[in-house]
Write an enzyme that holds these catalytic residues in place. Sequence first.
Site, mmCIF file in Angstrom:
data_model
loop_
_atom_site.group_PDB
_atom_site.id
_atom_site.type_symbol
_atom_site.label_atom_id
_atom_site.label_comp_id
_atom_site.label_asym_id
_atom_site.label_seq_id
_atom_site.Cartn_x
_atom_site.Cartn_y
_atom_site.Cartn_z
ATOM 1 N N THR A 158 5.105 6.459 -13.897
ATOM 2 C CA THR A 158 4.563 6.824 -15.200
ATOM 3 C C THR A 158 5.695 7.120 -16.183
ATOM 4 O O THR A 158 6.857 7.279 -15.800
ATOM 5 C CB THR A 158 3.664 8.064 -15.089
ATOM 6 O OG1 THR A 158 4.485 9.190 -14.698
ATOM 7 C CG2 THR A 158 2.558 7.875 -14.062
ATOM 8 N N LEU A 201 10.020 -0.480 -5.062
ATOM 9 C CA LEU A 201 9.545 -0.217 -6.421
ATOM 10 C C LEU A 201 10.630 -0.511 -7.453
ATOM 11 O O LEU A 201 10.341 -1.019 -8.543
ATOM 12 C CB LEU A 201 9.069 1.226 -6.542
ATOM 13 C CG LEU A 201 7.748 1.552 -5.837
ATOM 14 C CD1 LEU A 201 7.477 3.048 -5.900
ATOM 15 C CD2 LEU A 201 6.589 0.773 -6.445
ATOM 16 N N GLY A 219 0.804 -1.214 0.000
ATOM 17 C CA GLY A 219 0.000 0.000 0.000
ATOM 18 C C GLY A 219 0.836 1.261 0.000
ATOM 19 O O GLY A 219 1.338 1.670 1.061
ATOM 20 N N ALA A 223 10.560 -4.143 -8.103
ATOM 21 C CA ALA A 223 9.391 -4.559 -8.884
ATOM 22 C C ALA A 223 9.475 -4.067 -10.328
ATOM 23 O O ALA A 223 9.071 -4.777 -11.261
ATOM 24 C CB ALA A 223 8.120 -4.038 -8.224
ATOM 25 N N ARG A 224 9.966 -2.852 -10.538
ATOM 26 C CA ARG A 224 10.084 -2.328 -11.905
ATOM 27 C C ARG A 224 11.006 -3.191 -12.750
ATOM 28 O O ARG A 224 10.817 -3.317 -13.963
ATOM 29 C CB ARG A 224 10.611 -0.888 -11.857
ATOM 30 C CG ARG A 224 9.609 0.117 -11.334
ATOM 31 C CD ARG A 224 10.285 1.431 -10.962
ATOM 32 N NE ARG A 224 9.319 2.411 -10.480
ATOM 33 C CZ ARG A 224 9.638 3.478 -9.761
ATOM 34 N NH1 ARG A 224 10.906 3.713 -9.448
ATOM 35 N NH2 ARG A 224 8.703 4.316 -9.364
ATOM 36 N N TRP A 237 -5.754 1.375 -5.794
ATOM 37 C CA TRP A 237 -5.190 0.599 -6.893
ATOM 38 C C TRP A 237 -4.179 -0.417 -6.384
ATOM 39 O O TRP A 237 -3.067 -0.522 -6.887
ATOM 40 C CB TRP A 237 -4.561 1.506 -7.964
ATOM 41 C CG TRP A 237 -5.496 2.538 -8.498
ATOM 42 C CD1 TRP A 237 -5.415 3.884 -8.339
ATOM 43 C CD2 TRP A 237 -6.686 2.290 -9.265
ATOM 44 N NE1 TRP A 237 -6.474 4.510 -8.967
ATOM 45 C CE2 TRP A 237 -7.266 3.550 -9.547
ATOM 46 C CE3 TRP A 237 -7.311 1.144 -9.758
ATOM 47 C CZ2 TRP A 237 -8.446 3.684 -10.290
ATOM 48 C CZ3 TRP A 237 -8.471 1.274 -10.490
ATOM 49 C CH2 TRP A 237 -9.034 2.524 -10.759
ATOM 50 N N ILE A 238 -4.607 -1.176 -5.373
ATOM 51 C CA ILE A 238 -3.700 -2.103 -4.699
ATOM 52 C C ILE A 238 -3.949 -3.530 -5.198
ATOM 53 O O ILE A 238 -4.992 -4.129 -4.911
ATOM 54 C CB ILE A 238 -3.881 -2.027 -3.172
ATOM 55 C CG1 ILE A 238 -3.781 -0.576 -2.693
ATOM 56 C CG2 ILE A 238 -2.868 -2.925 -2.489
ATOM 57 C CD1 ILE A 238 -2.487 0.125 -3.050
ATOM 58 N N LEU A 268 -3.843 -8.321 -37.577
ATOM 59 C CA LEU A 268 -5.000 -9.196 -37.401
ATOM 60 C C LEU A 268 -6.302 -8.564 -37.889
ATOM 61 O O LEU A 268 -7.326 -9.250 -37.967
ATOM 62 C CB LEU A 268 -5.157 -9.592 -35.929
ATOM 63 C CG LEU A 268 -4.410 -10.853 -35.495
ATOM 64 C CD1 LEU A 268 -2.902 -10.645 -35.497
ATOM 65 C CD2 LEU A 268 -4.848 -11.304 -34.104
ATOM 66 N N GLU A 304 3.789 1.894 -11.043
ATOM 67 C CA GLU A 304 5.193 1.809 -10.630
ATOM 68 C C GLU A 304 6.072 2.770 -11.434
ATOM 69 O O GLU A 304 7.208 2.445 -11.807
ATOM 70 C CB GLU A 304 5.686 0.364 -10.726
ATOM 71 C CG GLU A 304 4.885 -0.533 -9.774
ATOM 72 C CD GLU A 304 5.404 -1.940 -9.695
ATOM 73 O OE1 GLU A 304 6.630 -2.123 -9.813
ATOM 74 O OE2 GLU A 304 4.602 -2.857 -9.506
#
Length: 389
Positions: free
Chosen positions: A370, A244, A135, A247-248, A167-168, A343, A368
């Site tokens: 912009t 972060l 969070g 995670a990024r 947005w968790i 397609l 994570e």
Amino acid sequence: MPFVPTDPLGIDELLAPEDLAIRDTVRGWAADRVLPHIAGWYESGELPGIRELARELGALGALGMSLEGYGCAGASAVQYGLACLELEAADSGIRSLVSVQGSLAMYAIWKYGSEEQKQRWLPGMAAGELIGCFGLTEPDVGSDPAAMRTYAKRDGTDWVLSGRKMWITNGSVAAVAVVWAQTDEGIRGFAVPTDAAGFSAPEIKHKWSLRASVTSELVMDDVRLPADAVLPGVTGLKGPLGCLSHARYGIIWGAMGAARASFEAALDYARTREQFGKPIGGFQLTQAKLADMALELHKGILLAHHLGRRMDAGTLRPEQISFGKLNNVREAIDICRTARTVLGANGISLEYPVMRHATNLESVLTYEGTVEMHQLVLGKALTGLDAFR
């Protein structure tokens, strides 16, 4: 050596046998457990059986994959990246489940937690028996986390936590929430059991991206926590920002998984779809699109591999993570959009993965960090001038 359309640069030759084995194991699991169902999950906007999926991912060693000890696999950064690529080739929501669990919630406890906190949470999280969430983002605070309003105050030996997070990922199914809050001592992290009085996590509905993912709001109304709930190893923004960065890094690989799935769908379609008496892959304009997509896809994978080697060597900088996240997600979206044009009308159908990946990547582009934030990180690194304020 023959030219291999799925590996035109021979990148697999850079990988050790154990790297390839991990990649193939995760790819096989995704093909068996996710791909047959993902279009239906996406269409219905749910991820049924998330707890079972988490346990299976834990059995694969994919949760907290690059962490050491506490039941974690201790894999290399490149191996973790390959897993992220394969998971996101199935769906960004599945990679987000793994990324938030391992690179945010588990990493925060592993990096900044006490030994007691690590023993309490990490083995169950590594096994997928316990799901975690992270969070940081708030309803009115996104790219400027220093302005967060969530606050924790001391009351005797306890902490009392109040605020909202938005947005968790995993929030509604989590057993523990790593929540960052303002305190009189600076920003601190807390390992919050989600069954604590005053804590709730209503799920966010009506999403048009990451639909096969649990996304929630975290609501903390005077949640009373014992003194040992605070993560003792860090004070200030370097705590959440460090998580972060971890995670990024996974996103750098994962975005290329979404791009690869879309490119391969377009390539297969171009070989079989006939117009004007021959497959559309035989026309110059279609071949130009396929060539351009292949260039950006495999350049992105090479970039991810390079950054993974730097992470394994302990030399990867946050600015380089911004470099990778900015480039690879942006190029992945462009690959998906180009694949959609190959397609034609079928590109918007859930019979094919392209539009699903394209809409998911719109979220990945924003969360994570912009585009604008990563541009400014790189701009500051290049010029030495801070344009954030």
